[in-house]
Design a protein around this motif. Sequence first.
Motif: not given
Length: 279
Positions: A5-7, A13-14
């Motif tokens: 999560x970036x915030x 998803x990688x």
Amino acid sequence: MYISNNGESYITVEVVQPQPFVATLTAPSGVDYHLIGHMPNYEAEDKPTKRNYDEATFTVKDGDSSRQVKAQGAYYRVNYHPRGDAPVSSILETQMNCRDALKKAGAQILYASDNETDARFDNKGQTVWVQASNNGERYITVIAIEEKPFQATIKPAQASALKAALDKDGHVALYVNFDFDKATLRPDAAPVLAQVTELLKQNPDLKLSVEGNTDNVGGHDYNVKLSQGRAANVVAALVKSGITAERLKSSGNGPDKPIADNDSSEGRARNRRVELVKI
């Protein structure tokens, strides 16, 4: 799989799906350096840079660290970028392909990092250095140096000259050819060893220590082992020619007893030698 999560507003998803490496490097053609091809979908930016004699710097692994080594000779450089809108190759794929091709050509991989591969190998008796590097995924550069073949003498020193050198200095250097990065004697070593055999037959009380020496490229312990193997094979060849084993012994110094500067191609060639030492 990796989820982050970036915030609260962004989720990444990688996913990496394991699969075996498949070599895709093309066969050398066009403006490629003639011993290594290029990645599919890539093309040369412009004409290669060629110089009859120049210098390039290569990276060599030295224990847990690395160092820079300069090589001199015929210079070749070519830069590649993706062809039109063709998909790019990852840096990892590019480097793995270059290492695979170099190893198949019999190269000694001297350094391998995320974006660079440096190697040295033999091409019909000529030492060749190659560096393949990435500047991001879009740009690939291949640099090659072809060293001038080293010739210590026009013909092997005669037995009488070897005897004179041993009487004067107690040792004499021989330039005996071995297979690249191996201890195997090449057929053209025979004339040199024939003169050593003649020396020993003419002087039945003479005993010799055969000492192998290398340049300082590559791991220290590896070079010591290589030099030991080369010296031992010279002794084995002399014994096979009729010299009693009791008159001979062998050892390897690796890079520890240079007679020239290892910072130049000529100096390294002089250091790659076998010494006869009077016992």
